[in-house]
Design an enzyme around this catalytic site. Structure first.
Site, PDB file in Angstrom:
ATOM      1  N   SER A 192       0.859  -1.180   0.000  1.00 14.84           N
ATOM      2  CA  SER A 192       0.000   0.000   0.000  1.00 14.84           C
ATOM      3  C   SER A 192       0.894   1.228   0.000  1.00 14.84           C
ATOM      4  O   SER A 192       2.044   1.164   0.463  1.00 14.84           O
ATOM      5  CB  SER A 192      -0.881   0.012   1.253  1.00 14.84           C
ATOM      6  OG  SER A 192      -1.479   1.282   1.458  1.00 14.84           O
TER       7      SER A 192
ATOM      8  N   TYR B 212      -2.441  -1.063  10.389  1.00  9.77           N
ATOM      9  CA  TYR B 212      -2.347  -1.322   8.953  1.00  9.77           C
ATOM     10  C   TYR B 212      -1.064  -0.711   8.389  1.00  9.77           C
ATOM     11  O   TYR B 212      -0.324  -1.361   7.645  1.00  9.77           O
ATOM     12  CB  TYR B 212      -3.574  -0.736   8.265  1.00  9.77           C
ATOM     13  CG  TYR B 212      -3.627  -0.900   6.768  1.00  9.77           C
ATOM     14  CD1 TYR B 212      -4.062  -2.090   6.195  1.00  9.77           C
ATOM     15  CD2 TYR B 212      -3.264   0.141   5.922  1.00  9.77           C
ATOM     16  CE1 TYR B 212      -4.129  -2.240   4.822  1.00  9.77           C
ATOM     17  CE2 TYR B 212      -3.319   0.012   4.549  1.00  9.77           C
ATOM     18  CZ  TYR B 212      -3.758  -1.184   4.005  1.00  9.77           C
ATOM     19  OH  TYR B 212      -3.820  -1.325   2.637  1.00  9.77           O
TER      20      TYR B 212
END
Length: 255
Positions: free
Chosen positions: A143, A156
């Site tokens: 990401s 995350y």
């Protein structure tokens, strides 16, 4: 076909970016192993879709947070198609909680699914590549938040930052075995994990205004990059991250 005859395992392959990767890889001639932990019916439907266009795919139920399940997943690929060529660590979750609010259970779950799974799947796949010979590719779907803070989603971000260093270090360690390790770092993508944003007109308007290309990515935008990286055209790329974000990291701060 770019991936003719290659055997590719996709974790979390029955929805979102994973599903798109499965379809794109199969369309380019790959044999695909679809890992899932839930929704077997969706996996069955996806296999039927692959087969309807002449592709080959099998499903395997595996909890990616368990190394024993990961080993069984890799063995399924070898048993089904004779070898493994590409592992795609795509499975991922988030809790959308801040540092002050994240519980130990939340932290452990996110790190287990996102990072621990990628570490041990990489280890198991690398051993398979070395055993069978001929090298191989491990690709992590990371990401932009491997490098770009996202307040309110800290576990995350930590997991994706770990994937970045896993990719860099494993790529260096495994290079002499002709094993490549590459990260793909998407920006905002229209997947179930982002449903709350997709369904909110005002949030979408603000997000798209912050993206230089003026739109949220579709899963196929990421899958097409994955196919290229798995092809011979990317043969000299390893220990690095390919960012696929429409320019958002350069165009905005703090989303």
């Amino acid at each position: 076909m770019l991936l003719q005859g290659k055997t590719i395992v996709v974790t979390g392959g029955n929805s979102g970016i994973g599903e798109s990767i499965v379809l794109a890889a199969a369309a380019e001639g790959a044999n695909v192993v679809i890992d899932y932990v839930a929704h077997q019916d969706e996996t069955t439907a996806l296999i039927a879709k692959v087969e309807s266009v002449g592709g080959r795919a099998v499903g395997v139920k595996a909890d990616v947070s368990r190394p024993a399940d990961l080993a069984g997943m890799i063995q399924k690929a070898v048993d089904s198609y004779g070898r493994l060529d590409v592992l795609i660590n795509n499975a991922g979750i988030e809790t959308r909680s801040s540092l002050l609010d994240t519980t130990e259970a939340d932290f452990d779950k996110v790190l287990a699914v996102n990072l621990k799974s990628a570490f041990f799947a990489t280890q198991i796949a690398a051993k398979q590549f070395i055993s069978q010979g001929g090298g191989g590719l491990i690709m992590n779907i990371s990401s932009v938040h491997e490098d770009w803070p996202m307040p309110g989603n800290i576990a995350y971000c930590v997991s994706k930052g770990g994937m970045r260093m896993l990719t860099r270090t494993a790529g260096v360690e495994l290079g002499n075995h002709d094993i490549r390790v590459v990260n793909v770092a998407p920006g905002a993508v229209a997947t179930p994990i982002n449903a709350s944003t997709v369904d909110d007109h005002e949030k979408m308007k603000a997000l798209e205004a912050a993206i230089p290309l003026q739109r949220m990515a579709q899963p196929s935008d990421i899958a097409d990059v994955v196919v290229f990286l798995a092809s011979g055209g990317a043969r000299y790329m390893t220990a690095t991250t390919v960012v696929v974000d429409g320019g958002i990291m350069q165009g905005s701060v703090g989303l």
